[in-house]
Write a protein that holds these residues in place. Structure first.
Motif, PDB file in Angstrom:
ATOM      1  N   SER A   1      27.826  90.450  87.772  1.00 44.51           N
ATOM      2  CA  SER A   1      29.128  89.910  87.398  1.00 44.51           C
ATOM      3  C   SER A   1      30.149  90.039  88.522  1.00 44.51           C
TER       4      SER A   1
ATOM      5  N   ASN B   1      29.471  87.018  90.396  1.00 47.06           N
ATOM      6  CA  ASN B   1      29.439  85.796  89.575  1.00 47.06           C
ATOM      7  C   ASN B   1      28.118  85.046  89.723  1.00 47.06           C
TER       8      ASN B   1
ATOM      9  N   GLN C   1      22.133  89.673  85.819  1.00 42.68           N
ATOM     10  CA  GLN C   1      23.364  89.096  86.335  1.00 42.68           C
ATOM     11  C   GLN C   1      24.085  90.113  87.194  1.00 42.68           C
TER      12      GLN C   1
ATOM     13  N   ASN D   1      27.567  89.766  77.862  1.00 45.54           N
ATOM     14  CA  ASN D   1      28.487  90.567  78.675  1.00 45.54           C
ATOM     15  C   ASN D   1      28.103  92.039  78.768  1.00 45.54           C
TER      16      ASN D   1
ATOM     17  N   TYR E   1      34.108  84.800  84.504  1.00 45.32           N
ATOM     18  CA  TYR E   1      32.686  85.052  84.256  1.00 45.32           C
ATOM     19  C   TYR E   1      32.465  85.802  82.949  1.00 45.32           C
ATOM     20  N   SER E   2      33.304  86.796  82.694  1.00 38.88           N
ATOM     21  CA  SER E   2      33.094  87.657  81.533  1.00 38.88           C
ATOM     22  C   SER E   2      33.370  86.957  80.205  1.00 38.88           C
TER      23      SER E   2
END
Length: 128
Positions: free
Chosen positions: A73, A76, A71, A53, A29-30
């Motif tokens: 993270s 995800n 988001q 990010n 994801y990052s």
């Protein structure tokens, strides 16, 4: 490469709110900058909002102050909160991912060409 699946959307009255989600799987994801795009009938696909990010965000002028991209993270997942909806917000909404660690501003300005992964889209209809 990640895979993207949108959910949410549907119908709302003008002035109402809707939320979209995009589940990201199959990659890191990052490693990506994410965005929401939309495409209405007979028009080109346009960027709505981007997030990088560092959780910096950028928005198209048409949605500033009304839409919010966030988001999670750890899960995800990408989100788009849409408030004060207008009939002109009616469109199919797509989440998209761009590799290369672009900033939110960079990815908004560069638009579609830098986004290599796309979801299938989800319909948003706003009635007046």
């Amino acid at each position: 490469q990640v895979q993207l699946v949108e959910s949410g959307g549907g119908s709302a009255q003008s002035g109402g709110s809707l939320s979209l989600s995009c589940t990201v799987s199959g990659g890191t994801y990052s490693s990506y900058t994410f965005a929401w795009f939309r495409q209405s009938s007979g028009k080109e696909r346009e960027v709505v909002a981007t997030i990088d990010n560092d959780d910096w965000t950028d928005y198209a002028e048409s949605v500033k102050g009304r839409f919010s991209i966030t988001q999670d993270s750890a899960k995800n997942t990408l989100f788009l909160e849409m408030n004060s909806l207008k009939s002109e917000d009616t469109a199919t909404y797509f989440c998209a991912a761009a590799s290369g660690r672009l900033t939110a501003i960079q990815s908004l300005n560069l638009g579609m060409p830098v986004f290599e992964v796309w979801g299938q889209g989800t319909q948003v209809t706003v009635s007046s």
